[in-house]
Design a protein around this motif. Structure first.
Motif, short mmCIF file in Angstrom:
data_model
loop_
_atom_site.label_atom_id
_atom_site.label_comp_id
_atom_site.label_asym_id
_atom_site.label_seq_id
_atom_site.Cartn_x
_atom_site.Cartn_y
_atom_site.Cartn_z
N ARG A 80 46.35 19.47 1.84
CA ARG A 80 46.97 18.54 0.89
C ARG A 80 47.42 19.28 -0.37
O ARG A 80 48.54 19.12 -0.84
N LYS A 140 56.40 9.55 13.42
CA LYS A 140 54.98 9.52 13.80
C LYS A 140 54.19 10.63 13.10
O LYS A 140 53.07 10.41 12.65
N GLU A 143 53.86 9.69 9.37
CA GLU A 143 52.87 8.62 9.22
C GLU A 143 51.46 9.15 9.41
O GLU A 143 50.54 8.79 8.68
N LYS A 144 51.27 10.03 10.41
CA LYS A 144 49.95 10.63 10.64
C LYS A 144 49.53 11.47 9.43
O LYS A 144 48.38 11.43 9.00
N TYR A 145 50.48 12.22 8.87
CA TYR A 145 50.18 13.03 7.69
C TYR A 145 49.75 12.13 6.53
O TYR A 145 48.75 12.41 5.86
N LEU A 146 50.50 11.06 6.30
CA LEU A 146 50.16 10.14 5.21
C LEU A 146 48.78 9.53 5.42
O LEU A 146 48.00 9.38 4.47
N LYS A 147 48.45 9.18 6.65
CA LYS A 147 47.16 8.54 6.97
C LYS A 147 46.01 9.54 6.92
O LYS A 147 44.97 9.27 6.32
N ASP A 148 46.18 10.70 7.52
CA ASP A 148 45.07 11.66 7.67
C ASP A 148 44.90 12.61 6.49
O ASP A 148 43.79 13.06 6.22
N GLY A 150 47.62 12.83 3.41
CA GLY A 150 48.18 12.20 2.22
C GLY A 150 48.67 13.21 1.20
O GLY A 150 48.63 14.42 1.41
#
Length: 160
Positions: A80, A140, A143-148, A150
């Protein structure tokens, strides 16, 4: 909070609190930016014990220290921070409206370590492009980066 506030207020207080060392802000002579400077033999020794080499990180080919690679939570925070500072999120092109995250570094070991970390975290990064870029592409993946993982500081409120 602006970058200037972060650099002039938060960073000096953090270093004083953690290392009991007073640093100073220095303005770059070649760019429109600045950096925080701090000196001290004890500080250098401390960072060396963590696997962080002193001196020029590019010349030293600095990568992610092993103790961070071993701990998934620390690895996520490290990725991050690296992408927050040396990455960007943008449309692939005017024609292709899909987004991608672009991590850029001129340090070969760091590029390899970031790519390996993303693979370990079950992402599908591109190969290293032009010896300096790694991409995460597609809705996808973003979205995975934002979820896992951020972002630490988002300056744009319109990612999608």
């Amino acid at each position: 909070q602006t970058d200037k506030d972060y650099m002039t207020k938060y960073i000096p207080l953090l270093f004083k609190k953690v290392f009991n060392e007073q640093g100073k802000i220095a303005l770059s002579k070649t760019t429109n930016g600045g950096y925080f400077k701090i000196h001290g033999k004890e500080l250098v020794r401390f960072f060396r014990t963590l696997g962080i080499k002193s001196g020029n990180k590019k010349i030293n080919n600095q990568g992610i220290p092993h103790w961070i690679k071993k701990d998934k939570k620390l690895l996520i925070r490290c990725i991050r921070g690296l992408i927050d500072t040396d990455g960007s999120i943008h449309k692939i092109s005017k024609k292709h409206k899909n987004l991608r995250i672009d991590y850029t570094s001129y340090i070969p070991q760091l590029l390899n370590d970031v790519r390996e970390a993303l693979l370990r975290l079950e992402f599908h990064p591109s190969k290293i492009i032009n010896n300096q870029h790694i991409f995460l592409t597609g809705k996808k993946s973003i979205e995975k980066y934002l979820k896992d993982i951020g972002f630490g500081k988002i300056k744009c409120s319109c990612i999608f």
